[in-house]
Design an enzyme around this catalytic site. Structure first.
Site, PDB file in Angstrom:
ATOM      1  N   ARG A 159       0.747  -1.336  -0.061  1.00  0.00           N
ATOM      2  CA  ARG A 159       0.403  -0.254  -0.492  1.00  0.00           C
ATOM      3  C   ARG A 159       0.868   1.141   0.370  1.00  0.00           C
ATOM      4  O   ARG A 159       1.953   1.007  -0.122  1.00  0.00           O
ATOM      5  CB  ARG A 159      -1.390  -0.005   1.047  1.00  0.00           C
ATOM      6  CG  ARG A 159      -0.298  -0.078   2.313  1.00  0.00           C
ATOM      7  CD  ARG A 159      -1.122  -0.096   3.784  1.00  0.00           C
ATOM      8  NE  ARG A 159      -0.722   0.487   5.124  1.00  0.00           N
ATOM      9  CZ  ARG A 159      -0.887   0.247   6.226  1.00  0.00           C
ATOM     10  NH1 ARG A 159      -2.034  -0.229   6.163  1.00  0.00           N
ATOM     11  NH2 ARG A 159      -0.326   0.889   7.310  1.00  0.00           N
TER      12      ARG A 159
ATOM     13  N   ASN B 224      -5.358   7.587   4.337  1.00  0.00           N
ATOM     14  CA  ASN B 224      -4.849   7.344   6.240  1.00  0.00           C
ATOM     15  C   ASN B 224      -3.454   7.495   6.767  1.00  0.00           C
ATOM     16  O   ASN B 224      -1.715   7.028   5.153  1.00  0.00           O
ATOM     17  CB  ASN B 224      -4.254   5.634   5.636  1.00  0.00           C
ATOM     18  CG  ASN B 224      -4.206   4.997   6.749  1.00  0.00           C
ATOM     19  OD1 ASN B 224      -5.786   5.024   7.794  1.00  0.00           O
ATOM     20  ND2 ASN B 224      -3.489   3.958   6.754  1.00  0.00           N
ATOM     21  N   GLU B 225      -2.696   8.309   7.146  1.00  0.00           N
ATOM     22  CA  GLU B 225      -1.671   7.613   7.783  1.00  0.00           C
ATOM     23  C   GLU B 225      -0.756   8.649   6.447  1.00  0.00           C
ATOM     24  O   GLU B 225       0.744   8.169   6.444  1.00  0.00           O
ATOM     25  CB  GLU B 225      -0.817   7.333   8.711  1.00  0.00           C
ATOM     26  CG  GLU B 225      -1.636   6.478   9.964  1.00  0.00           C
ATOM     27  CD  GLU B 225      -1.519   4.961   9.968  1.00  0.00           C
ATOM     28  OE1 GLU B 225      -0.559   4.637   9.307  1.00  0.00           O
ATOM     29  OE2 GLU B 225      -1.982   5.108  11.894  1.00  0.00           O
TER      30      GLU B 225
ATOM     31  N   GLU C  47      -7.227   5.610  16.056  1.00  0.00           N
ATOM     32  CA  GLU C  47      -6.306   4.205  16.058  1.00  0.00           C
ATOM     33  C   GLU C  47      -5.911   3.683  17.449  1.00  0.00           C
ATOM     34  O   GLU C  47      -4.962   4.473  17.665  1.00  0.00           O
ATOM     35  CB  GLU C  47      -5.921   3.554  14.896  1.00  0.00           C
ATOM     36  CG  GLU C  47      -7.115   3.777  13.467  1.00  0.00           C
ATOM     37  CD  GLU C  47      -5.714   3.514  12.186  1.00  0.00           C
ATOM     38  OE1 GLU C  47      -4.303   2.282  12.319  1.00  0.00           O
ATOM     39  OE2 GLU C  47      -6.511   3.535  11.101  1.00  0.00           O
TER      40      GLU C  47
ATOM     41  N   GLU D 174      -2.361  -8.183   7.116  1.00  0.00           N
ATOM     42  CA  GLU D 174      -2.814  -7.789   8.328  1.00  0.00           C
ATOM     43  C   GLU D 174      -3.261  -8.792   9.172  1.00  0.00           C
ATOM     44  O   GLU D 174      -3.999  -8.476  10.072  1.00  0.00           O
ATOM     45  CB  GLU D 174      -3.167  -6.837   8.570  1.00  0.00           C
ATOM     46  CG  GLU D 174      -1.845  -5.581   8.422  1.00  0.00           C
ATOM     47  CD  GLU D 174      -2.054  -3.570   8.689  1.00  0.00           C
ATOM     48  OE1 GLU D 174      -1.106  -3.309   9.048  1.00  0.00           O
ATOM     49  OE2 GLU D 174      -3.437  -3.469   8.330  1.00  0.00           O
TER      50      GLU D 174
ATOM     51  N   HIS E  56      -2.526  -9.146  13.169  1.00  0.00           N
ATOM     52  CA  HIS E  56      -2.756  -7.786  13.868  1.00  0.00           C
ATOM     53  C   HIS E  56      -4.321  -7.528  13.775  1.00  0.00           C
ATOM     54  O   HIS E  56      -5.370  -8.256  13.314  1.00  0.00           O
ATOM     55  CB  HIS E  56      -2.685  -6.141  12.338  1.00  0.00           C
ATOM     56  CG  HIS E  56      -2.897  -5.007  13.217  1.00  0.00           C
ATOM     57  ND1 HIS E  56      -3.662  -5.202  13.778  1.00  0.00           N
ATOM     58  CD2 HIS E  56      -1.612  -4.343  14.020  1.00  0.00           C
ATOM     59  CE1 HIS E  56      -3.500  -3.500  14.461  1.00  0.00           C
ATOM     60  NE2 HIS E  56      -2.294  -3.551  15.028  1.00  0.00           N
TER      61      HIS E  56
HETATM   62  C1  GAL Z   1      -1.710   1.492  11.450  1.00  0.00           C
HETATM   63  C2  GAL Z   1      -3.030   1.670  10.491  1.00  0.00           C
HETATM   64  C3  GAL Z   1      -3.491   0.747   9.950  1.00  0.00           C
HETATM   65  C4  GAL Z   1      -3.047  -0.545  10.549  1.00  0.00           C
HETATM   66  C5  GAL Z   1      -2.817  -0.284  11.506  1.00  0.00           C
HETATM   67  C6  GAL Z   1      -2.451  -1.990  11.824  1.00  0.00           C
HETATM   68  O1  GAL Z   1      -0.675   2.639  11.020  1.00  0.00           O
HETATM   69  O2  GAL Z   1      -2.888   2.673   9.601  1.00  0.00           O
HETATM   70  O3  GAL Z   1      -4.352   0.881   8.412  1.00  0.00           O
HETATM   71  O4  GAL Z   1      -2.360  -0.789   9.181  1.00  0.00           O
HETATM   72  O5  GAL Z   1      -2.214   0.127  11.496  1.00  0.00           O
HETATM   73  O6  GAL Z   1      -1.855  -1.230  13.182  1.00  0.00           O
END
Ligand code: GAL
Length: 661
Positions: free
Chosen positions: A115, A153-154, A307, A355, A358
């Site tokens: 990404r 995003n970020e 998040e 992920e 995660h």
């Molecule tokens: C963030 C991101 C998410 C996901 C998450 C996992 O930094 O915005 O999309 O990747 O980390 O920790």
């Protein structure tokens, strides 16, 4: 447009997270509806990574699947935080626009398959991003389910390609005006770097040896501004069709790339993501560090934790699993410090993709799991805190934080490779957190007059304006602690001449540093008061200051290491080495006392976090988190919103939110 418009729509604080229903099918969506109700989810972030579905081929948009999910969530009482999907362009985009793929400093052009693989300065990427943001806003801008826009995003992906080079030159012309001024600012008289045409000027790509530090710092500044411009383009396209607030989720731990203060000014609501790098007390301190930074970027106004994880998160080359109880403790840790809710990445744990492992609100094991039980308990707790919406946190202490100073320590050729920006910044915040004191972060050029104590842990670069501001602060009655290697360079990354730090600050501190003496890796020195230092030492002379502790080794024996200077109605302290944690904690404790700063709530033992949120009408709430293994009696029992009863004590690991009187 403020955070209040979101909490008004939700009827309280936000609870929920990233929702990626495109990974699943209908029976699962039905279960999502039921489990979201059970967990008291009221806000879902949709579409963060949905570009390939929303625009299956260039210029052809398909919103039907998104319509269905928005309607379903709306019917289920869940509001939508709608994302623009621009952090992950689909494969067709990169094949059609290969020149928009990011290039690393070493010249490697990246390919799709992960990404964030784009150059933000590429015209094709920028217009595709604007178009899809505008299309989404046109379709959903006034949908009753829509509470918030989540652009991208970020942000933070940098690039060294030819598009980046062209945009960098435009930025440099605007900043420096002429090539002569650029040559002067970058010190190109050294190493035969003089530029005679703009085409010769490049991003700091891979070089044989040290890169020019001023070029590196300007490149970071350029990207800081370019990222903000890319965000503003999408935000403005959205505003054409929608009156809902717009934000982007800042990834503060990796804010190396962001000009955070300027960026935050463009956001209707500051939102940020936080993933701890440790368990236990260190993890809780990490939560507080990023929450306090988020609130400070928001100028003290409410902000939103966009998040966090429920358990396993990636931290560099390791994976950290949170401890039982952390979902609630960390959520309340953020809410205590001004967040208008607690959101997670992501609602349902992926069964495939990058992920898969995660953690999420709903783990692979399903609702019959510890994690989902804790999520449900946390959802209940957040729902019970509706009356906190809109209240704020005040601090009497500030820690100075300046991206220019951070970038200056990213450059090559520093006086010591052990000079670090973030560790002293986190160290200062940690010492205050350990003392039960809530801290803001502030820029050295901000008005600091409302703070009793200001700590400058990492200001290797300090502008003339910043140095003058710090002197004014001390003269006006403030207590200032400046730490080693401060004010060595100006905003052009040119060394200060005639002794460090910058002249106005020298006067405030009553000292002059005439030689830096970096310490070797294994070197640990002892000061006359028995404290220990590493990393750095300096030969400094007092010019009005008194010596509080002196060096006891080598050529520095008996020369000042820690000084205090009374000037105007304030005092300026200078610490010329990096103290061990315990010694530094003791120094910060002494300064808090001198400055008359008390912990937020008196009578609580170390390890019990307490922060107060204040409403404009005088109501207040004390958020308490017991990080110790003991039951702690509360010095001032009160009505606990979490249990609906009077709390007299806090069991190990427990939290309470007491209505203050
Ligand atoms: C963030 C991101 C998410 C996901 C998450 C996992 O930094 O915005 O999309 O990747 O980390 O920790």
């Amino acid at each position: 447009m403020t955070a209040r418009s979101v909490t008004n729509r939700l009827g309280g604080l936000a609870f929920g997270g990233d929702y990626n229903p495109e990974q699943w099918d209908e029976p699962v969506w039905k279960e999502d509806d039921e489990l979201m109700r059970r967990a008291r989810v009221n806000l879902a972030t949709l579409g963060v990574f949905s570009w390939a579905l929303l625009e299956p081929e260039e210029g052809r948009y398909d919103f039907t699947w998104l319509d269905a999910h928005i309607e379903r969530l709306h019917a289920n009482g869940v509001a939508v935080d709608l994302a623009t999907p621009t952090a992950s362009p689909p494969p067709w985009f990169t094949l059609a626009h290969p020149e928009a793929l990011a290039v690393r400093a070493d010249g490697t052009r990246l390919v799709h398959g992960s990404r964030d693989t784009y150059c933000l300065a590429s015209p094709a990427y920028r217009s595709a991003a604007r178009r899809i943001a505008s299309g989404l806003a046109e379709r959903y801008g006034d949908h009753p389910a829509l509470a918030l826009w989540h652009v991208h995003n970020e942000y933070g992906t940098l690039c060294w390609c030819d598009h980046a080079a062209a945009a960098f030159r435009v930025w440099l012309r605007a900043r420096h005006g002429s090539l002569d001024a650029l040559n002067e600012a970058w010190g190109t008289a050294f190493w035969s770097q003089r530029y005679t045409s703009w085409e010769q000027v490049l991003p700091p790509r891979a070089t044989q040896y040290h890169k020019n530090p001023a070029q590196t710092v300007d490149f970071h500044r350029f990207w800081g501004d370019e990222i903000i411009a890319a965000y503003c383009e999408q935000r403005d396209a959205i505003r054409q069709h929608s009156d809902r607030p717009v934000t982007t989720n800042l990834m503060l731990p990796y804010d190396l790339r962001l000009n955070v203060w300027a960026f935050a000014r463009e956001l209707d609501i500051v939102s940020s993501d936080q993933y701890p790098d440790a368990n236990g007390l260190d993890g809780a301190a990490h939560v507080a560090f990023y929450a306090d930074r988020s609130r400070s970027l928001a100028g003290g106004r409410p902000w939103l934790l966009m998040e966090q994880g429920t358990s396993t998160v990636y931290d560099g080359d390791q994976v950290i699993g949170k401890e039982p109880g952390d979902v609630l403790r960390h959520s309340l840790g953020h809410i205590a410090r001004g967040s208008e809710g607690a959101l997670f990445f992501q609602w349902r744990q992926s069964r495939a993709g990058a992920e898969t492992w995660h953690s999420a609100m709903l783990p692979h094991a399903g609702p019959d799991s510890r994690i989902f039980r804790e999520v449900t308990q946390t959802g209940e707790a957040v729902a019970a805190l509706a009356e906190l919406a809109g209240s704020t946190v005040t601090a009497q202490v500030a820690v100075l934080d300046d991206p220019d100073a951070m970038w200056a320590l990213e450059a090559d050729g520093l006086p010591s490779p052990r000079l670090d920006y973030h560790a002293p910044l986190a160290g200062a915040h940690r010492a205050l957190w350990d003392a039960g004191v809530t801290a803001d972060f502030a820029h050295p050029e901000h008005d600091l007059s409302r703070y009793r104590l200001v700590i400058a842990p990492s200001l290797f670069l300090l502008s003339d304006k910043g140095a003058q501001n710090l002197r004014r602060y001390v003269e006006g009655g403030g207590t200032l602690l400046v730490q080693h290697a401060a004010g060595y360079v100006d905003e052009r990354v040119h060394a200060r001449l005639g002794g460090y730090p910058a002249a106005p600050l020298r006067e405030a501190l009553g000292i002059r540093v005439d030689e830096y003496r970096p310490l070797r890796k294994e070197q640990r020195i002892t000061l006359s008061d028995g404290s220990h230092g590493t990393v750095w030492s300096e030969s400094l002379h007092t010019e009005g200051a008194e010596t509080v502790a002196s060096y006891t080794h080598g050529m520095l024996t008996d020369s000042p290491a820690l000084t205090r200077h009374r000037i105007g109605t304030g005092q300026g302290w200078y610490l010329s080495t990096h103290l061990d944690d315990a010694d530094y904690g003791a120094l910060v404790g002494r300064l808090l006392k001198e400055a008359g700063v008390e912990p937020e709530l008196a009578g609580l033992p170390a390890g019990v976090e307490a922060v107060t949120r204040h409403a404009a009408d005088g109501r207040r709430w004390h958020v308490l988190i017991n990080h110790t293994e003991d039951t702690v009696p509360l010095p001032d029992p009160g009505h606990d919103l979490l249990t609906g009863t009077t709390a007299h004590e806090l069991p190990p690991g427990a939290c309470a939110v007491l209505r203050g009187h």
